[in-house]
Write a protein that holds these residues in place. Structure first.
Motif, short mmCIF file in Angstrom:
data_model
loop_
_atom_site.label_atom_id
_atom_site.label_comp_id
_atom_site.label_asym_id
_atom_site.label_seq_id
_atom_site.Cartn_x
_atom_site.Cartn_y
_atom_site.Cartn_z
N LYS A 57 43.34 59.75 60.75
CA LYS A 57 42.45 58.87 61.50
C LYS A 57 43.08 58.55 62.85
O LYS A 57 44.25 58.84 63.09
CB LYS A 57 42.22 57.58 60.72
CG LYS A 57 41.48 57.82 59.42
CD LYS A 57 41.12 56.55 58.74
CE LYS A 57 40.35 56.96 57.50
NZ LYS A 57 39.89 55.92 56.72
N ILE A 58 42.29 57.90 63.70
CA ILE A 58 42.78 57.50 65.02
C ILE A 58 44.01 56.62 64.86
O ILE A 58 44.06 55.75 64.00
CB ILE A 58 41.68 56.76 65.80
CG1 ILE A 58 40.60 57.75 66.25
CG2 ILE A 58 42.26 56.01 67.01
CD1 ILE A 58 39.43 57.12 66.98
N ALA A 76 51.84 54.80 66.31
CA ALA A 76 51.59 53.95 65.15
C ALA A 76 50.27 54.39 64.52
O ALA A 76 49.26 54.54 65.20
CB ALA A 76 51.52 52.48 65.54
N ASN A 77 50.31 54.62 63.21
CA ASN A 77 49.12 55.01 62.46
C ASN A 77 49.05 54.22 61.17
O ASN A 77 50.08 54.01 60.52
CB ASN A 77 49.15 56.50 62.09
CG ASN A 77 48.96 57.40 63.26
OD1 ASN A 77 49.89 57.60 64.03
ND2 ASN A 77 47.77 57.92 63.42
N LEU A 78 47.85 53.84 60.78
CA LEU A 78 47.63 53.21 59.50
C LEU A 78 47.49 54.34 58.47
O LEU A 78 46.67 55.25 58.65
CB LEU A 78 46.35 52.37 59.55
CG LEU A 78 46.23 51.24 58.57
CD1 LEU A 78 47.41 50.28 58.65
CD2 LEU A 78 44.93 50.47 58.80
N GLN A 147 38.60 53.89 71.49
CA GLN A 147 38.36 54.77 70.34
C GLN A 147 37.09 55.60 70.51
O GLN A 147 36.81 56.45 69.68
CB GLN A 147 38.29 53.95 69.04
CG GLN A 147 39.64 53.40 68.62
CD GLN A 147 39.67 52.93 67.18
OE1 GLN A 147 39.03 53.52 66.31
NE2 GLN A 147 40.43 51.88 66.91
N GLU A 148 36.36 55.37 71.57
CA GLU A 148 35.12 56.11 71.85
C GLU A 148 35.38 57.16 72.92
O GLU A 148 36.03 56.88 73.92
CB GLU A 148 34.05 55.15 72.37
CG GLU A 148 33.72 54.00 71.46
CD GLU A 148 32.87 54.40 70.28
OE1 GLU A 148 32.15 55.41 70.38
OE2 GLU A 148 32.94 53.71 69.25
N MET A 173 38.25 65.83 65.77
CA MET A 173 38.03 64.55 66.42
C MET A 173 38.25 63.52 65.32
O MET A 173 37.56 63.54 64.29
CB MET A 173 36.62 64.47 67.01
CG MET A 173 36.36 65.52 68.08
SD MET A 173 37.59 65.67 69.39
CE MET A 173 37.53 64.07 70.13
N LEU A 174 39.22 62.67 65.49
CA LEU A 174 39.66 61.76 64.44
C LEU A 174 38.67 60.61 64.25
O LEU A 174 38.16 60.06 65.23
CB LEU A 174 41.05 61.22 64.77
CG LEU A 174 42.14 62.29 64.89
CD1 LEU A 174 43.38 61.73 65.55
CD2 LEU A 174 42.47 62.86 63.52
N PRO A 175 38.44 60.21 62.99
CA PRO A 175 37.57 59.07 62.74
C PRO A 175 38.27 57.76 63.11
O PRO A 175 39.49 57.66 63.09
CB PRO A 175 37.29 59.14 61.24
CG PRO A 175 38.36 59.99 60.66
CD PRO A 175 38.87 60.88 61.76
N LYS A 176 37.46 56.75 63.46
CA LYS A 176 37.98 55.44 63.83
C LYS A 176 38.79 54.85 62.68
O LYS A 176 38.57 55.18 61.52
CB LYS A 176 36.86 54.50 64.18
CG LYS A 176 36.17 54.82 65.47
CD LYS A 176 35.10 53.79 65.77
CE LYS A 176 34.37 54.14 67.03
NZ LYS A 176 33.30 53.17 67.32
N SER A 177 39.70 53.98 63.06
CA SER A 177 40.58 53.35 62.07
C SER A 177 40.99 51.98 62.59
O SER A 177 41.03 51.75 63.81
CB SER A 177 41.83 54.20 61.87
OG SER A 177 42.74 53.58 61.00
N ALA A 178 41.34 51.11 61.67
CA ALA A 178 41.95 49.85 62.06
C ALA A 178 43.33 50.16 62.64
O ALA A 178 43.91 51.22 62.37
CB ALA A 178 42.08 48.93 60.86
N GLU A 179 43.85 49.25 63.45
CA GLU A 179 45.15 49.45 64.07
C GLU A 179 46.24 48.80 63.24
O GLU A 179 46.00 47.85 62.52
CB GLU A 179 45.15 48.86 65.48
CG GLU A 179 44.24 49.58 66.42
CD GLU A 179 44.30 49.01 67.82
OE1 GLU A 179 45.42 48.66 68.28
OE2 GLU A 179 43.24 48.90 68.45
#
Length: 182
Positions: A57-58, A76-78, A147-148, A173-179
Motif C-alpha cells: 500500500k501507499i 515508513a509503511n503500515l 495520495q491522489e 499503482m498502490l492503494p491508499k493506506s493510513a499513515e
C-alpha cells in the motif's frame, strides 16, 4: 518459443542499456525535493515484489537534503499487521545532480538512484538500479505530494516503467493506506 541462455542474455543487455541512459533532468534542484512524499507507484521485476505486491500500500517518504548535497531518505509503511515498518538511507551525491548512491544494509545491495522527472510541488519519478553481487534489478518509484495522482501521471509512470524493461504485470499503482504515526 523456447528460452535460450543467449535470448535471456540479450534481453538483460537490452534492459541494462535502457537503464544506463536514464538520467536526471539538467535543471534538477535538490532543495525543492525536500519534504514529505507519498510512494504511490512502484514498478520492478524483482522477485520480492512479485511475491509481495498484493499486500503493498501507499507509504510515506521524507526527503531531507544535507548541507553537503547528500539526501537523507526515510521510509515508513503500515504493514498488513498494523505495525509501522521504517527504513532510512543516506544517499550520497554523485558528480551528476539528481543522481545518488547508497548501500542498503537491510537488503544487502548497492543502489544507483536517479530522480528522472520532477514537478517539485506535485510528483517525482525515481529510477534505481539495485545490484546484489553482479545481478542488477530496476526499481521505479512514483512519488506524489498527495495520495491522489491523475490518470495522465499514472499513464506517464506506466510508460516509463515499460521503457525501462519492467513487465506490465509488475507495475503497480498502490492503494491508499493510513499513515504510520510519528
Amino acid at each position: 518459443m523456447k528460452t535460450t541462455p543467449l535470448l535471456m542474455l540479450s534481453a538483460l543487455l537490452c534492459t541494462l542499456a535502457t537503464c544506463i541512459n536514464v538520467m536526471p533532468p539538467a535543471d534538477f534542484d535538490l532543495e525543492k525535493m525536500a519534504g514529505k512524499w507519498y510512494l504511490v507507484g512502484l514498478a520492478t521485476n524483482a522477485q520480492w515484489f512479485v511475491t509481495n505486491k498484493e499486500t503493498m500500500k501507499i507509504g510515506t517518504t521524507v526527503l531531507a537534503p544535507t548541507p553537503g548535497g547528500d539526501l537523507d531518505v526515510s521510509y515508513a509503511n503500515l504493514t498488513p499487521a498494523g505495525t509501522c515498518w521504517r527504513m532510512t538511507h543516506l544517499a550520497k551525491k554523485t558528480d551528476t545532480p539528481g543522481r545518488f548512491s547508497f548501500r542498503s544494509h537491510t537488503w544487502n545491495n548497492e543502489n544507483d538512484m536517479r530522480v528522472v522527472d520532477a514537478v517539485y510541488d506535485s510528483y517525482a519519478i525515481f529510477h534505481t538500479i539495485k545490484t546484489v553481487g553482479d545481478v542488477p534489478e530496476v526499481m521505479n518509484k512514483l512519488y506524489s505530494r498527495s495520495q491522489e495522482v491523475s490518470a495522465d501521471l499514472q499513464e506517464k509512470f506506466v510508460q516509463f516503467a515499460l521503457d525501462t524493461g519492467v513487465l506490465s504485470e509488475n507495475i503497480l499503482m498502490l492503494p491508499k493506506s493510513a499513515e504510520c504515526s510519528a
